[in-house]
Scaffold this active site. Structure first.
Site, PDB file in Angstrom:
ATOM      1  N   THR A 167       0.824  -1.217   0.000  1.00  0.00           N
ATOM      2  CA  THR A 167       0.000   0.000   0.000  1.00  0.00           C
ATOM      3  C   THR A 167       0.857   1.265   0.000  1.00  0.00           C
ATOM      4  OG1 THR A 167      -0.110  -0.099   2.405  1.00  0.00           O
ATOM      5  CG2 THR A 167      -1.955  -1.091   1.203  1.00  0.00           C
ATOM      6  N   CYS A 168       0.204   2.394  -0.314  1.00  0.00           N
ATOM      7  CA  CYS A 168       0.842   3.707  -0.286  1.00  0.00           C
ATOM      8  C   CYS A 168       1.031   4.124   1.168  1.00  0.00           C
ATOM      9  CB  CYS A 168      -0.030   4.759  -0.977  1.00  0.00           C
ATOM     10  SG  CYS A 168      -0.404   4.358  -2.695  1.00  0.00           S
ATOM     11  N   PRO A 169       2.113   4.806   1.546  1.00  0.00           N
ATOM     12  CA  PRO A 169       3.225   5.176   0.663  1.00  0.00           C
ATOM     13  C   PRO A 169       4.382   4.172   0.686  1.00  0.00           C
ATOM     14  CG  PRO A 169       3.478   6.315   2.738  1.00  0.00           C
ATOM     15  CD  PRO A 169       2.290   5.397   2.894  1.00  0.00           C
ATOM     16  N   THR A 170       4.146   2.979   1.291  1.00  0.00           N
ATOM     17  CA  THR A 170       5.236   2.002   1.391  1.00  0.00           C
ATOM     18  C   THR A 170       5.748   1.613   0.005  1.00  0.00           C
ATOM     19  OG1 THR A 170       4.065   1.169   3.318  1.00  0.00           O
ATOM     20  CG2 THR A 170       5.910  -0.160   2.534  1.00  0.00           C
ATOM     21  N   ASN A 171       4.809   1.457  -0.969  1.00  0.00           N
ATOM     22  CA  ASN A 171       5.219   1.059  -2.325  1.00  0.00           C
ATOM     23  C   ASN A 171       6.189   2.080  -2.936  1.00  0.00           C
ATOM     24  OD1 ASN A 171       3.211   2.979  -2.569  1.00  0.00           O
ATOM     25  ND2 ASN A 171       1.712   1.587  -3.481  1.00  0.00           N
TER      26      ASN A 171
END
Lengths: 74, 316
Positions: free
Chosen positions: A10-14
Site C-alpha cells: 500500500t501507499c506510501p510504502t510502495n
C-alpha cells in the site's frame, strides 16, 4: 530488465520501496514496476516523476499496471 | 473619573471574550490561515503559562485562544505576545481572520497558494466593520475543500483548467480513470477526450499524468458566496470562476460593499440571509460590473440546510 513487484503493497510504502530499489541501480537504466490498480497506480508514477526519473510507459495488464521507467541522474 | 487600569484601544477590535468567572476573559489570537512559526508558538505557550489556566483552546477557525486571562493583565499579555509579533484577533460585526488549508507549497493536492491569499486578506481587510454581522472568508486550495469554504460568507476554492499536449501523451489512460467527474474518456485514437461541462477544475488529470502531457491552462479561485453555519445553516453558491489571486481583495471588498449597503437597517443579519431577501441577481450584477470576465451567468440563492425539522406532532 529488472522487474520490481509492488503489488499488494500500500501507499506510501510502495513508493518508498521503489525509491530504495532505484538507489542500487545506475542512472539511465530501465526498470519495470508492477503496481496495483487504484491509489498505487495514481500515486507512485507521479511521485517517481517528481523525484526526477523519466517515465517511459504505463499500461494495464490483467488487473494491474506495468510502469516502465528510466532512472534519472542523482 | 477612576484611574484607567488598561489600555482600552486593545479592546477596540474585539478578541477579548468574556468568560463565566469574574474578571476572566478568553483572548483570541490572530492566526491567518492557521500557520504559526514555532518561535511564535513558544511565545504563546510562555504567555499562556504565565497568565492563563495552564491550557489553551484551538478554535475551529484555526485560532489559539488563551483561557482564563484576568482583564488586569491585558496590557501585559498584548505586550509580551507582541515580542513575537503575535496579535489579538477580532469578534463582533467585523471581517474575521481568514482561514485556509496548508496550501500548495508542501501539499501535493494544492492548486493555489491559499496561505498567501489568507495573509493578504488578513493584512488588508481584517477588522473592517460590516455594520451588520460577522464576515468570514476562507481559502481552500482545491475542490477537496478541507476547510469547507462554502460555509463562509465568501469562500474561495483553488481551481485549474487543464490542457492536453497530445504529443506528450503516452495513452496510459490514467487521467480518464482518475477523473471522478466523468469529464475525461479515452477516444478512438487512444487519447483522452475532454468534456468541459463536467469538469470541476480539480486538476486530478494534471496531477496523475505520468508525463506532464496535461498541464494548467489557467488557475484561480472558484468563489461561493452567502454561506454560514450556526443555528440556521446556509451553503454558499457559485458566483465566479478562475478569479486570479491578485483580485481576491478587490472581490471581497465588492461583496462587502454590497452587504454594507443592502443590509442597512436590517440589524444583525448575515450576508446569506440578505442575499435571500434581496435576490441573488442584485449581488451578481454588482459583481459583474467589476469582474465581468469571472462572474457566472446566473446562480441560485444560498442553500438552506434544514437542521431543525419539526418533530412528529409539531406543525412547521
Amino acid at each position: 530488465m529488472q522487474t520490481v513487484d509492488l503489488r499488494g503493497v500500500t501507499c506510501p510504502t510502495n513508493f518508498v520501496m521503489a525509491k530504495l530499489e532505484l538507489e542500487d541501480i545506475e542512472a539511465g537504466t530501465t526498470v519495470e514496476f508492477l503496481l496495483d490498480d487504484g491509489e498505487p497506480v495514481k500515486n507512485v508514477p507521479r511521485s517517481l516523476k517528481d523525484e526526477g526519473h523519466k517515465l517511459l510507459g504505463l499500461h494495464e495488464r490483467e488487473g494491474y499496471y506495468v510502469l516502465t521507467l528510466e532512472k534519472g541522474e542523482e | 473619573m477612576a484611574e484607567q487600569k488598561i489600555d482600552l484601544r486593545n479592546l477596540k477590535a474585539g478578541g477579548f471574550i468574556k468568560e463565566r468567572g469574574k474578571d476572566l476573559f478568553t483572548v483570541r489570537l490572530r492566526v491567518p490561515g492557521g500557520r504559526m512559526s514555532v518561535d511564535r508558538l513558544s511565545k504563546i505557550a510562555a504567555v499562556a503559562q504565565k497568565y492563563g489556566k495552564g491550557y489553551v483552546h484551538l478554535s475551529v477557525r484555526q485560532s489559539i485562544e488563551l483561557i482564563n486571562i484576568n482583564f488586569a493583565d491585558f496590557d501585559a499579555v498584548v505586550a509580551e505576545l507582541g515580542e513575537e509579533q503575535q496579535k489579538v484577533a477580532s469578534c463582533g460585526a467585523r471581517v474575521r481572520v481568514p482561514t485556509a488549508c496548508g496550501g500548495c507549497e508542501y501539499n501535493p493536492n494544492g492548486l493555489v497558494d491559499t496561505q498567501k491569499s489568507a495573509l493578504e486578506v488578513d493584512q488588508k481587510l481584517f477588522g473592517t466593520a460590516t455594520g451588520h454581522h460577522k464576515f468570514k472568508v476562507c481559502f481552500a486550495g482545491c475542490p477537496f475543500d478541507c476547510p469547507k469554504s462554502a460555509i463562509n460568507d465568501v469562500g474561495f476554492q483553488g481551481a485549474v483548467w487543464p490542457k492536453l499536449d497530445a504529443d506528450g501523451c503516452i495513452s496510459c489512460g490514467l487521467c480518464a480513470k482518475s477523473c471522478t467527474e466523468g469529464a475525461l474518456s479515452m477516444g478512438a485514437d487512444n487519447k483522452p477526450v475532454f468534456d468541459a461541462t463536467k469538469c470541476i477544475y480539480c486538476g486530478d488529470c494534471i496531477k496523475v499524468c505520468p508525463t506532464g502531457a496535461w498541464s494548467a491552462e489557467k488557475k484561480g479561485y472558484t468563489v461561493r458566496i452567502g454561506g454560514k453555519w450556526g443555528r440556521r445553516p446556509l451553503v454558499g453558491t457559485l458566483y465566479a470562476t478562475f478569479v486570479p489571486e491578485e483580485r481576491v481583495v478587490d472581490f471581497i471588498s465588492a461583496v462587502l460593499g454590497w452587504y454594507q449597503e443592502k443590509a442597512e437597517g436590517a440589524g444583525r443579519v448575515r450576508l446569506g440571509d440578505i442575499i435571500i431577501r434581496e435576490g441573488w441577481q442584485s449581488l451578481l450584477e454588482r459583481l459583474r460590473s467589476e469582474f465581468p470576465e469571472y462572474v457566472v451567468q446566473e446562480t441560485i440563492a444560498p442553500q438552506v440546510i434544514q437542521t431543525q425539522l419539526p418533530l412528529p406532532g409539531q406543525q412547521a
